[in-house]
Scaffold this motif. Structure first.
Motif, PDB file in Angstrom:
ATOM      1  N   ALA A 210      15.860  52.439   7.513  1.00 32.16           N
ATOM      2  CA  ALA A 210      14.745  52.586   8.454  1.00 32.16           C
ATOM      3  C   ALA A 210      14.546  51.310   9.256  1.00 32.16           C
ATOM      4  N   ARG A 211      14.760  50.178   8.596  1.00 31.06           N
ATOM      5  CA  ARG A 211      14.552  48.877   9.242  1.00 31.06           C
ATOM      6  C   ARG A 211      15.702  48.490  10.159  1.00 31.06           C
ATOM      7  N   GLU A 212      16.930  48.861   9.801  1.00 27.27           N
ATOM      8  CA  GLU A 212      18.109  48.344  10.496  1.00 27.27           C
ATOM      9  C   GLU A 212      18.685  49.288  11.555  1.00 27.27           C
ATOM     10  N   ALA A 213      18.710  50.577  11.275  1.00 27.36           N
ATOM     11  CA  ALA A 213      19.486  51.502  12.109  1.00 27.36           C
ATOM     12  C   ALA A 213      18.640  52.189  13.173  1.00 27.36           C
ATOM     13  N   GLY A 214      19.288  52.478  14.299  1.00 26.65           N
ATOM     14  CA  GLY A 214      18.618  53.212  15.367  1.00 26.65           C
ATOM     15  C   GLY A 214      18.769  54.710  15.216  1.00 26.65           C
ATOM     16  N   ARG A 215      19.772  55.128  14.431  1.00 24.34           N
ATOM     17  CA  ARG A 215      20.003  56.564  14.195  1.00 24.34           C
ATOM     18  C   ARG A 215      20.477  56.763  12.769  1.00 24.34           C
TER      19      ARG A 215
END
Length: 304
Positions: A210-215
């Motif tokens: 949730a913190r790192e990825a855009g998708r």
């Protein structure tokens, strides 16, 4: 923007034609764009590792295609080997694959096998060491004299030194303490930003993705039931729970608050979002209280 890497109707069957036959992937369509940072999530045995091993040709499809830059990686002789230099794969616990006498030699192994000259190899070794936060003095040490977190960073640097356009990481923070995990994720983020590489992160940590990825791409029983932004995916909370995944702890807390009647946003899945939501809610409450107080005073004055 077109995909840099994708699969079309990808199916992989282990031990086909035997009593142990198992379909790990079933007609999977997957894609990632240049410069994208996405995460693949799914419980153990869902097909995540099988999928990522197809992306750089470590596994060959039972049926379907794997495309890199629009071309089938199995279409020509030697094509899959060429793609492995462009699609770097970091396995879980990669430090167990270290074998050279020095950190420098271990990081240099991939670039040397690419046929690069000594100056280019040296540049890549030093640059990748910087990306993962290794001091120059560490390069001359034995990798076996380093801490677990440092070994992990050496192993990641060895893949980064090949300067892949797609970097795939299978549970890169597994077994590390919170500070070690944060450093590894910072290193990956730095590579992503400076090289504009496509990052594909495989993780069990909902907070991490949730913190790192855009998708997010969800894999369940060899298929992709849904994908999208963290907000869109975590809206399927009940379905994720049924798949053994769940949602970030912060999302569960805020869902509980909403069920108790607290007027608070539903789509919260990181600490910064939670902080912003709480401050907004408090500000709204204070503003309402002030307006209510002013109205009450006005009514009282009018009554006099």
């Amino acid at each position: 923007m077109g995909a840099i890497i994708e699969t079309k109707q990808l199916t992989h069957i282990y031990s086909q034609g035997t009593p142990f036959e198992h379909t790990a992937l079933d007609s999977v369509d997957f894609s990632a764009a240049p410069g994208e940072y996405l995460a693949v999530i799914g419980r153990t045995g869902s097909g995540k590792s099988t999928l990522i091993q197809h992306l750089n040709g470590l596994l060959r499809p039972t049926s379907g295609q794997v495309l890199f830059d629009g071309g089938d990686i199995w279409a020509g002789k030697g094509r899959a080997r060429q793609v492995r230099c462009q699609v770097g794969l970091v396995f879980q616990y990669p430090e167990y694959q270290l074998f050279e006498e020095t950190v420098y030699q271990d990081i240099a192994f991939g670039p040397k096998n690419m046929g690069l000259d000594a100056d280019e190899v040296d540049r890549r070794v030093k640059q990748s060491a910087r990306f993962v936060g290794l001091e120059p003095a560490v390069l001359e040490k034995s990798p076996f004299d380093l801490s677990g977190g440092q070994k992990r960073r050496v192993a990641i640097a060895g893949v980064i030194a090949m300067e892949p356009r797609v970097l795939v990481l299978d549970e890169p923070t597994a077994g590390l303490d919170p500070s070690g995990s944060a450093r590894i994720l910072d290193n990956i983020r730095t590579y992503h930003q400076e090289k504009n590489a496509c990052i594909i992160l495989v993780s069990h940590s909902m907070e991490e993705v949730a913190r790192e990825a855009g998708r997010l791409v969800v894999i369940h029983r060899g298929a992709i039931p849904f994908s999208g932004s963290p907000e869109a995916v975590f809206a399927h909370g009940d379905e994720l729970e049924a798949m053994g995944l769940g949602v970030p702890a912060m999302t569960r807390v805020f869902a509980r608050l909403r069920s108790m009647g607290v007027d608070i946003p539903p789509s919260v899945y990181t600490i910064p979002q939670a902080r912003e939501a709480v401050l907004t809610t408090l500000h709204r409450g204070l503003h309402k209280a002030e307006n209510g107080g002013s109205q009450a005073a006005s009514d009282e004055k009018g009554a006099e």
